[in-house]
Write an enzyme that holds these catalytic residues in place. Structure first.
Site, short mmCIF file in Angstrom:
data_model
loop_
_atom_site.label_atom_id
_atom_site.label_comp_id
_atom_site.label_asym_id
_atom_site.label_seq_id
_atom_site.Cartn_x
_atom_site.Cartn_y
_atom_site.Cartn_z
N ARG A 130 5.07 -7.25 11.09
CA ARG A 130 6.28 -6.45 10.83
C ARG A 130 7.46 -7.34 10.47
O ARG A 130 8.45 -6.89 9.92
CB ARG A 130 6.70 -5.62 12.06
CG ARG A 130 5.71 -4.59 12.60
CD ARG A 130 5.20 -3.67 11.56
NE ARG A 130 3.92 -4.15 11.07
CZ ARG A 130 3.39 -3.78 9.92
NH1 ARG A 130 4.02 -2.93 9.15
NH2 ARG A 130 2.22 -4.26 9.52
N GLN A 136 -5.56 -3.39 10.74
CA GLN A 136 -4.47 -2.73 11.45
C GLN A 136 -4.93 -1.44 12.13
O GLN A 136 -4.09 -0.57 12.45
CB GLN A 136 -3.32 -2.44 10.50
CG GLN A 136 -2.67 -3.70 9.95
CD GLN A 136 -1.49 -3.37 9.07
OE1 GLN A 136 -0.47 -2.87 9.52
NE2 GLN A 136 -1.63 -3.63 7.78
N LYS A 161 0.83 -1.21 0.00
CA LYS A 161 0.00 0.00 0.00
C LYS A 161 0.86 1.26 0.00
O LYS A 161 0.64 2.19 -0.77
CB LYS A 161 -0.92 0.02 1.24
CG LYS A 161 -1.93 -1.10 1.27
CD LYS A 161 -2.84 -1.00 2.48
CE LYS A 161 -2.12 -1.24 3.80
NZ LYS A 161 -1.52 -2.56 3.93
N THR A 162 1.85 1.28 0.90
CA THR A 162 2.70 2.46 0.98
C THR A 162 3.51 2.62 -0.31
O THR A 162 3.70 3.72 -0.82
CB THR A 162 3.61 2.36 2.21
OG1 THR A 162 2.79 2.20 3.37
CG2 THR A 162 4.47 3.60 2.37
N ASP A 195 -2.21 7.69 3.49
CA ASP A 195 -1.73 6.36 3.89
C ASP A 195 -2.31 6.03 5.27
O ASP A 195 -2.72 6.93 6.00
CB ASP A 195 -0.19 6.36 3.96
CG ASP A 195 0.38 4.93 3.95
OD1 ASP A 195 -0.39 3.96 3.82
OD2 ASP A 195 1.61 4.80 4.08
N GLU A 196 -2.35 4.76 5.62
CA GLU A 196 -2.87 4.31 6.92
C GLU A 196 -4.25 4.91 7.18
O GLU A 196 -4.54 5.39 8.28
CB GLU A 196 -1.91 4.72 8.06
CG GLU A 196 -0.48 4.25 7.88
CD GLU A 196 -0.25 2.82 8.33
OE1 GLU A 196 -1.23 2.14 8.71
OE2 GLU A 196 0.90 2.37 8.28
P1 ATP Z 1 1.61 -2.16 5.95
O1 ATP Z 1 0.21 -2.68 5.90
O2 ATP Z 1 2.41 -2.84 6.97
O3 ATP Z 1 1.68 -0.68 5.98
P2 ATP Z 1 2.05 -2.01 3.10
O4 ATP Z 1 0.84 -2.62 2.48
O5 ATP Z 1 2.13 -0.54 3.12
O6 ATP Z 1 2.27 -2.61 4.56
P3 ATP Z 1 4.61 -1.87 1.89
O7 ATP Z 1 5.35 -1.43 3.08
O8 ATP Z 1 4.32 -0.89 0.82
O9 ATP Z 1 3.27 -2.61 2.35
O10 ATP Z 1 5.35 -3.10 1.23
C1 ATP Z 1 5.81 -4.19 2.00
C2 ATP Z 1 7.12 -4.70 1.45
O11 ATP Z 1 6.92 -5.37 0.23
C3 ATP Z 1 8.12 -3.61 1.17
O12 ATP Z 1 9.41 -4.08 1.47
C4 ATP Z 1 7.96 -3.39 -0.32
O13 ATP Z 1 9.13 -2.84 -0.90
C5 ATP Z 1 7.70 -4.79 -0.80
N1 ATP Z 1 6.92 -4.83 -2.04
C6 ATP Z 1 5.71 -4.30 -2.25
N2 ATP Z 1 5.28 -4.55 -3.51
C7 ATP Z 1 6.24 -5.25 -4.13
C8 ATP Z 1 6.41 -5.82 -5.44
N3 ATP Z 1 5.47 -5.69 -6.37
N4 ATP Z 1 7.54 -6.48 -5.68
C9 ATP Z 1 8.48 -6.62 -4.74
N5 ATP Z 1 8.40 -6.12 -3.51
C10 ATP Z 1 7.29 -5.44 -3.18
MG MG Z 2 2.23 0.82 4.75
#
Ligand code: ATP
Ligand code: MG
Length: 796
Positions: free
Chosen positions: A662, A276, A52-53, A244-245
């Protein structure tokens, strides 16, 4: 709508070669869809670690890449730290597009954005009589004000505990209820009294030109609702809004986001994960997601699916746990990567044992090549950190505590900041009260009380009353002279409020330095250090110097064009037109604001090469190769507060879920049988969350029993002899008993360690937690806790 600026042209040229390849290639199909759906409302609801981030960051770069001016993009994050990283990352993605490719981009927290908008517009829009030099009061400032008004009303803090009154006021503000609305709705005696306190609190705050954290949101929401001009100005500035969040925004934040985005199918993209949501006590609730769908019925919804962060066994544990929440829509948690080890659960004897288990866990993975900076220890409350710190220190494991606020909470730093706050806003009575006689300058309690009374009678701030000291009845000449000198001191730094003239010229850090010297603070602490000879007093002087350095660092990083309060002349050059405060004052305000809004999570700094210790709340959004969660006990996690409310229990479960998700590769969860809380040793019960995850999904090691009988069990062996709660997991085999008891080791003995190999014992320190220094042939000298070190004699 806008003419292309030179920057934008440059960026698009560099990207037009192949924007797809540059920015979209390593995304999944749904991620790509979320990034390229730039127009209209968009809701991305997706699981932890699904990117997402990453989608938001890419979206920023993508938008700039297709020619959107950066200053028309606004992304709202949950911490200042996350904001900084997102900006950097987006800049990096557009590397080659020129250093200033992100000029004017707004990436900040809701609170920071609100502070800037209020500074810029509150005065002109007449919101709550606020002036642009308002101070932001933190919890301790707020407490001081609440205490004072309770006293002024003839009530006692015994009947009206400050913390509960503060909480009631905060709840009201989160529901967008100001003091008069609260008063109107107050029926019973208690709420009527709280309404009186709330009203008096608001009056005192306005007189001090101060607002609290809740006001930042409440007043901004009101300003944007009531003032068309301000709202239009914001709508003109920003055409693309991202949050975000999103699951942790509250109603006020929802209204702010909606107002900033504007009417008619705005380009607003929010991303979040309802599993979350961990801030309901700050007024955030899941209904903001429903509100979004209601307000934007034609919003596109995208789910991201695959998790890229954690191994399958970690996700399986997280998934099983969160399924115990009934107030939720199930969404699958999966990864396409195979492999990985199950999370380990260790039931420890007490918190010291727990500390050693955590230290061993971290050390083991360090030996296997994982860097300290990729490791973290999470706990439910800050109080749990101390014992872990002891254990890590003993094991010589470098660590840092994510307590962003800690530095600014030190006495000497608070004093220096209080001077600066009075300079920025002379009406700030709480800050003024703190320094008026610190260091001692002959303005005693009686003098101060007389001046306060006079201020209250004239309805002017304390500093105004001090200016008129000669008209204050009943003061001695000597006291009057002392007050006069103090007013001169402040005026000397502010040019009597003009921030002009020879005596005021200079930079922010010059000002900070002058204040520390001329206020007498430096001399005061110097004298104290010389008298006591204590290193801790010496340190206070260092901290004051550190404050000067932090002001200097702030100056270097301060980018006025990143200020959302700056207006952009739309067109070539995208000139920022800054607010009209004198530059030094503007800089000082921005500095104080950054200090007021600092949060624990902002202190996470992987560059330090150390293990990060932090609360579960601060861990949100982050990731670590190796993570330990401690204190999984009833009353700790879940917190005792949740005992009576099923929905609070669900929030605790989400918090545990955030912790688990995490971890990228290795996860340890610990529970202690005995824990000393506020000096009292209590028998603890393992958290229900451990049972809910289930024995099949973890490697459980029961080391609760006393002595060496069970103490030597390898935490990674999955062995146990007893159940978690009453034998429910009692059927796993026990590991063999240790061959040598801890006390059997002596200096000079040859020993073998399963990881470090052969070594020689250099010394043994006894006690219940006997430790030995051992020189290993391959890895050098290490200090090990004998009981857990899995050592065998090699010479016997
Ligand atoms: P959270 O819910 O904990 O906030 P999130 O959904 O925001 O998590 P991110 O932090 O954006 O998730 O991504 C999680 C990890 O996965 C990061 O290390 C990111 O670089 C990696 N990642 C995300 N998408 C891809 C992708 N398409 N290919 C490879 N790595 C990815
Ligand atoms: Mg995130």
């Amino acid at each position: 709508m806008y003419r292309e600026s030179a920057t934008v042209r440059r960026v698009s040229q560099s990207l037009s070669r192949n924007p797809e390849r540059d920015l979209l290639a390593d995304l999944t199909e749904p991620q790509r869809e979320a990034v390229t759906t730039t127009e209209g409302p968009l809701l991305v609801l997706a699981a932890a670690g699904s990117g997402k981030t990453r989608v938001i960051t890419r979206r920023i770069a993508y938008l700039v890449g297709i020619g959107v001016p950066p200053w028309s993009i606004c992304a709202l994050t949950f911490t200042n730290k996350a904001a900084g990283e997102m900006r950097e990352r987006a800049e990096h993605l557009l590397a080659g597009a020129g250093e200033r490719s992100m000029r004017g981009l707004t990436v900040m927290t809701f609170h920071a954005l609100c502070a800037r908008l209020l500074r810029r517009h509150a005065e002109e829009s007449g919101i709550a009589g606020l002036k642009s030099d308002f101070a932001i009061y933190d919890t301790s400032d707020q407490t001081a004000v609440v205490k004072r008004v309770i006293g002024d009303l003839g009530l006692t803090t015994k009947n009206w505990p400050v913390a509960s009154v503060r909480a009631a006021i905060s709840r009201a503000k989160n529901d967008l209820m100001d003091a008069s609305a609260y008063t109107a709705g107050a029926g019973d005696f208690a709420s009527k009294q709280v309404a009186k306190i709330y009203t008096a609190y608001e009056t005192a705050m306005r007189r001090a030109g101060a607002i609290d954290f809740d006001d930042l949101l409440l007043l901004t929401a009101r300003m944007l609702r009531e003032n068309d001009q301000v709202r239009r100005a914001c709508n003109q500035r920003w055409s693309y809004l991202m949050v975000d969040e999103y699951q942790d925004t509250n109603h006020a934040q929802f209204l702010i986001a909606g107002a900033l985005a504007g009417e008619n199918n705005p380009n607003i993209c929010v991303v979040g994960d309802p599993d979350q949501a961990i801030y309901s006590w700050r007024g955030a609730d899941i209904s903001n997601i429903l509100e979004f769908e209601e307000r934007y019925p034609n919003a596109r919804t995208i789910a991201l699916g695959e998790n890229f962060r954690s191994t399958a066994p970690i996700l399986a544990a997280a998934d099983r746990l969160i399924k115990h929440n009934v107030e939720r829509k199930d969404k699958p948690l999966f990864t396409s990567r195979a492999g990985g080890e199950k999370p380990t659960v260790v039931l420890c004897r007490d918190e010291r044992h727990e500390g050693d288990v955590v230290a061993d866990f971290l050390r083991l993975h360090a030996e296997n090549g994982i860097a300290w900076k990729s490791m973290a220890v999470f706990y439910r409350t800050n109080a749990l950190s101390r014992v872990i710190e002891d254990a890590l220190r003993t094991s010589a494991i470098p660590y840092t505590i994510a307590r962003g606020t800690a530095f600014y909470e030190r006495e000497e730093v608070r004093h220096a900041l209080a001077y600066l706050r009075v300079i920025a806003n002379p009406a700030d009575d709480v800050a003024l009260g703190r320094i008026v006689n610190t260091p001692a300058r002959g303005i005693g309690k009686t003098t101060l009380a007389a001046l306060e009374d006079r201020g209250a009678a004239l309805r002017v701030p304390l500093f105004e009353a001090m200016r008129g000291v000669q008209d204050t009845p009943g003061l001695t000449q000597r006291a009057g002279a002392a007050v006069g000198r103090f007013v001169e001191l402040i005026d000397g730094w502010t040019g009597a409020g003009t921030f002009m003239g020879a005596s005021v010229a200079g930079t922010l850090h010059d000002l900070v330095e002058r204040v520390i010297k001329e206020s007498g603070l430096e001399k005061h602490y110097d004298g104290q250090a010389k008298a006591s000879g204590l290193a801790s007093d010496e340190e206070r002087l260092d901290n004051l110097s550190e404050l000067v350095s932090s002001a200097r660092a702030f100056e270097d990083e301060f980018d006025p064009t990143a200020d959302p309060a700056a207006e952009f002349e739309i067109g070539d050059g995208a000139q920022a037109v800054l607010a009209d405060a004198p530059p030094l004052l503007a800089m000082l305000r921005a500095f104080l604001e950054s200090v007021a809004l600092v949060a624990d999570a902002d202190a996470v700094d992987p560059e330090q090469g150390a293990v990060t210790l932090m609360t579960l709340h601060a861990a949100k959004g982050l990731e670590f190769a190796c993570a330990a969660m401690i204190g999984l006990e009833t009353g700790m996690l879940p917190h005792s507060r949740a005992a009576e409310s099923p929905s609070d229990m669900e929030e605790e479960r989400r918090l545990a879920f955030v912790g688990i998700t995490r971890a990228m590769q290795h996860l340890l969860m610990t529970s202690a049988r005995y824990r000393t809380i506020r000096g009292v040793t209590e028998r603890m019960i393992p958290s229900r969350f451990i049972e809910e995850i289930g024995e099949d999904l973890v490697r459980l090691s029961d080391q609760m029993g006393g002595g060496y009988e069970t103490g030597e069990q390898e935490w990674s062996s999955g062995a146990t002899r007893r159940g978690v709660t009453g034998g429910s997991v009692g059927d796993m085999p026990a590991v063999p008993r240790p061959t040598v008891s801890a006390s059997g080791f002596k200096a000079g003995m040859l020993v073998r360690h399963p990881q470090f190999g052969l070594g020689e014992v250099l010394s043994v320190q006894g006690g219940s937690n006997a430790r030995a220094q051992i020189r290993f042939r391959q890895v050098g000298v290490k200090t090990l806790v004998l009981e857990y070190a899995r050592l065998k004699r090699a010479d016997g």
